[in-house]
Scaffold this motif. Structure first.
Motif, PDB file in Angstrom:
ATOM      1  N   TYR A   1       0.778  -1.231   0.000  1.00  0.00           N
ATOM      2  CA  TYR A   1       0.000   0.000   0.000  1.00  0.00           C
ATOM      3  C   TYR A   1       0.819   1.295   0.000  1.00  0.00           C
ATOM      4  N   ASP A   2       2.035   1.294   0.523  1.00  0.00           N
ATOM      5  CA  ASP A   2       2.746   2.579   0.619  1.00  0.00           C
ATOM      6  C   ASP A   2       4.255   2.386   0.555  1.00  0.00           C
ATOM      7  N   LEU A   3       4.726   1.550  -0.352  1.00  0.00           N
ATOM      8  CA  LEU A   3       6.152   1.224  -0.415  1.00  0.00           C
ATOM      9  C   LEU A   3       7.038   2.442  -0.671  1.00  0.00           C
ATOM     10  N   PRO A   4       6.701   3.348  -1.599  1.00  0.00           N
ATOM     11  CA  PRO A   4       7.588   4.499  -1.832  1.00  0.00           C
ATOM     12  C   PRO A   4       7.837   5.325  -0.571  1.00  0.00           C
ATOM     13  N   ARG A   5       6.799   5.505   0.232  1.00  0.00           N
ATOM     14  CA  ARG A   5       6.973   6.284   1.461  1.00  0.00           C
ATOM     15  C   ARG A   5       7.966   5.612   2.400  1.00  0.00           C
ATOM     16  N   TYR A   6       7.841   4.292   2.551  1.00  0.00           N
ATOM     17  CA  TYR A   6       8.698   3.606   3.511  1.00  0.00           C
ATOM     18  C   TYR A   6      10.116   3.408   2.985  1.00  0.00           C
ATOM     19  N   ILE A   7      10.283   3.420   1.674  1.00  0.00           N
ATOM     20  CA  ILE A   7      11.638   3.419   1.124  1.00  0.00           C
ATOM     21  C   ILE A   7      12.319   4.744   1.455  1.00  0.00           C
ATOM     22  N   ALA A   8      11.547   5.828   1.355  1.00  0.00           N
ATOM     23  CA  ALA A   8      12.095   7.151   1.660  1.00  0.00           C
ATOM     24  C   ALA A   8      12.288   7.355   3.156  1.00  0.00           C
ATOM     25  N   GLN A   9      11.414   6.741   3.969  1.00  0.00           N
ATOM     26  CA  GLN A   9      11.484   6.911   5.426  1.00  0.00           C
ATOM     27  C   GLN A   9      11.408   5.538   6.097  1.00  0.00           C
ATOM     28  N   PRO A  10      12.464   4.754   6.011  1.00  0.00           N
ATOM     29  CA  PRO A  10      12.407   3.358   6.476  1.00  0.00           C
ATOM     30  C   PRO A  10      12.120   3.205   7.961  1.00  0.00           C
ATOM     31  N   PHE A  11      12.497   4.182   8.779  1.00  0.00           N
ATOM     32  CA  PHE A  11      12.250   4.047  10.214  1.00  0.00           C
ATOM     33  C   PHE A  11      10.763   4.135  10.544  1.00  0.00           C
ATOM     34  N   ASP A  12       9.972   4.687   9.630  1.00  0.00           N
ATOM     35  CA  ASP A  12       8.528   4.746   9.854  1.00  0.00           C
ATOM     36  C   ASP A  12       7.893   3.359   9.829  1.00  0.00           C
ATOM     37  N   ILE A  13       8.602   2.383   9.293  1.00  0.00           N
ATOM     38  CA  ILE A  13       8.073   1.014   9.294  1.00  0.00           C
ATOM     39  C   ILE A  13       7.817   0.546  10.721  1.00  0.00           C
ATOM     40  N   LEU A  14       8.641   1.000  11.646  1.00  0.00           N
ATOM     41  CA  LEU A  14       8.506   0.587  13.047  1.00  0.00           C
ATOM     42  C   LEU A  14       7.415   1.356  13.781  1.00  0.00           C
ATOM     43  N   ALA A  15       6.921   2.436  13.198  1.00  0.00           N
ATOM     44  CA  ALA A  15       5.943   3.290  13.881  1.00  0.00           C
ATOM     45  C   ALA A  15       4.534   2.730  13.707  1.00  0.00           C
ATOM     46  N   VAL A  16       4.300   1.560  14.263  1.00  0.00           N
ATOM     47  CA  VAL A  16       3.004   0.898  14.093  1.00  0.00           C
ATOM     48  C   VAL A  16       1.883   1.665  14.778  1.00  0.00           C
ATOM     49  N   TRP A  17       2.226   2.508  15.758  1.00  0.00           N
ATOM     50  CA  TRP A  17       1.192   3.281  16.443  1.00  0.00           C
ATOM     51  C   TRP A  17       0.576   4.342  15.528  1.00  0.00           C
ATOM     52  N   GLN A  18       1.209   4.606  14.400  1.00  0.00           N
ATOM     53  CA  GLN A  18       0.651   5.549  13.438  1.00  0.00           C
ATOM     54  C   GLN A  18      -0.382   4.886  12.524  1.00  0.00           C
ATOM     55  N   GLY A  19      -0.584   3.584  12.696  1.00  0.00           N
ATOM     56  CA  GLY A  19      -1.531   2.858  11.857  1.00  0.00           C
ATOM     57  C   GLY A  19      -0.850   2.264  10.646  1.00  0.00           C
ATOM     58  N   GLY A  20      -1.612   1.456   9.924  1.00  0.00           N
ATOM     59  CA  GLY A  20      -1.083   0.841   8.718  1.00  0.00           C
ATOM     60  C   GLY A  20      -0.874  -0.649   8.873  1.00  0.00           C
ATOM     61  N   MET A  21      -1.971  -1.407   8.763  1.00  0.00           N
ATOM     62  CA  MET A  21      -1.913  -2.865   8.824  1.00  0.00           C
ATOM     63  C   MET A  21      -2.714  -3.416   7.643  1.00  0.00           C
ATOM     64  N   SER A  22      -2.221  -4.482   7.064  1.00  0.00           N
ATOM     65  CA  SER A  22      -2.891  -5.113   5.929  1.00  0.00           C
ATOM     66  C   SER A  22      -3.422  -6.479   6.340  1.00  0.00           C
ATOM     67  N   PHE A  23      -4.716  -6.711   6.105  1.00  0.00           N
ATOM     68  CA  PHE A  23      -5.257  -8.031   6.419  1.00  0.00           C
ATOM     69  C   PHE A  23      -4.556  -9.104   5.603  1.00  0.00           C
ATOM     70  N   HIS A  24      -4.340  -8.831   4.324  1.00  0.00           N
ATOM     71  CA  HIS A  24      -3.743  -9.842   3.457  1.00  0.00           C
ATOM     72  C   HIS A  24      -2.335 -10.201   3.931  1.00  0.00           C
ATOM     73  N   GLY A  25      -1.575  -9.198   4.376  1.00  0.00           N
ATOM     74  CA  GLY A  25      -0.260  -9.484   4.931  1.00  0.00           C
ATOM     75  C   GLY A  25      -0.355 -10.249   6.232  1.00  0.00           C
ATOM     76  N   GLY A  26      -1.316  -9.859   7.083  1.00  0.00           N
ATOM     77  CA  GLY A  26      -1.513 -10.579   8.338  1.00  0.00           C
ATOM     78  C   GLY A  26      -1.890 -12.026   8.106  1.00  0.00           C
ATOM     79  N   LEU A  27      -2.717 -12.272   7.089  1.00  0.00           N
ATOM     80  CA  LEU A  27      -3.101 -13.644   6.763  1.00  0.00           C
ATOM     81  C   LEU A  27      -1.878 -14.460   6.352  1.00  0.00           C
ATOM     82  N   LEU A  28      -1.042 -13.888   5.499  1.00  0.00           N
ATOM     83  CA  LEU A  28       0.164 -14.605   5.080  1.00  0.00           C
ATOM     84  C   LEU A  28       1.075 -14.885   6.273  1.00  0.00           C
ATOM     85  N   GLY A  29       1.156 -13.917   7.188  1.00  0.00           N
ATOM     86  CA  GLY A  29       1.973 -14.117   8.376  1.00  0.00           C
ATOM     87  C   GLY A  29       1.458 -15.252   9.241  1.00  0.00           C
TER      88      GLY A  29
END
Length: 284
Positions: A92-120
């Motif tokens: 859903y937002d790969l360009p943003r996280y490539i530019a700001q990789p540390f935001d990947i850890l900021a789960v409190w800001q939201g951003g979860m994918s059901f499809h990714g959770g299912l694969l996990g």
């Protein structure tokens, strides 16, 4: 779009429920997080109920012990969080996280994918079942049977958060979301809560208890992923696409949610069509 500008005059008011249940200093408990926690705990409790009911299984032989599910809940929680976050970043937002990789850890800001959770969770189930000698599809069946409750709760939390709202509409139950612009919109989060949550849970309950489909490994799991895929594709016609993606391939209707859900629908149909009843007791 001008015809939508007057719609808020007739729209249902947004309830303005505080997304934070309680806050003590810097620590806050959100409805969204509670939805995930309650959903995981319910799926664990419900799965244990299923494996303690021998009548639901072929020849009364249950393929796993309740204690196995006690251990698996940790694996499941890790799979949901890591898979859900990774899926959101990639889908859903790969360009943003490539530019700001540390935001990947900021789960409190939201951003979860059901499809990714299912694969996990599928990966966690596969590894766990192999380590315990459990039939993988049977583990998938019992876990999937209770998951819709959590899905429904999280979608209600999305509504409370005024996020993932629907497209502009003039239906009588349209809602004027505080951050949804000057339009009345479909409360698509509640559509998903109804279909992916309540309806899907009742369908799976019917399959496990009335049709005894736990005796046919992967049928219940297949029904879950097919049911979710079908429900999600349907609701995507009413849901506003993610702003950073918009509609795909130059269309005015195709969304990433549809693209990710179609393989689920097809895989679920395949799983149900090819599932075969267990005719002899299997080793635990």
């Amino acid at each position: 779009m001008s015809e939508y500008l007057m719609l808020p005059l007739a729209a249902l008011p947004f309830p303005n429920i505080d997304p934070v249940i309680v806050q003590i200093g810097p620590l806050a408990v959100h409805w969204y997080g509670v939805g995930y926690i309650v959903g995981i705990l319910f799926a664990w409790w419900y799965a244990k109920r299923l494996v303690t009911n021998a009548k639901l299984w072929p020849d009364g032989t249950v393929p796993m012990k309740p204690e196995d599910l006690d251990d698996f809940i940790v694996w499941a929680a890790i799979g949901v969080v890591l898979g859900g976050r990774t899926g959101y970043v990639l889908f859903y937002d790969l360009p943003r996280y490539i530019a700001q990789p540390f935001d990947i850890l900021a789960v409190w800001q939201g951003g979860m994918s059901f499809h990714g959770g299912l694969l996990g969770v599928v990966l966690a189930m596969t590894l766990f079942s192999w380590s315990r000698g459990i039939r993988t599809w049977s583990l998938f069946d019992v876990v999937a049977a209770g998951v819709p409750v959590g899905l429904g709760l999280v979608r209600v939390a999305n509504f409370i958060n005024s996020e993932l709202w629907g497209r502009p509409t003039d239906v009588p139950w349209a809602v004027e979301f505080p951050n949804g612009g000057p339009f009345a919109r479909h409360p698509s989060q509640l559509y998903e809560a109804l279909l992916e949550g309540l309806v899907l849970f009742l369908v799976l309950r019917f399959l496990t208890h009335s049709r005894l489909k736990l005796k046919t490994p992967r049928f219940v799991g297949g029904a879950f992923i097919a049911g979710y895929g079908l429900s999600r594709i349907f609701v995507e016609f009413f849901r506003e696409p993610d702003q950073q993606l918009g509609y795909l391939l130059g269309t005015s209707w195709l969304t990433m949610g549809m693209v990710l859900s179609l393989p689920m629908l097809l895989a679920g149909i395949w799983a149900m069509a090819t599932a075969k009843p267990v005719t002899q007791p299997q080793p635990v």
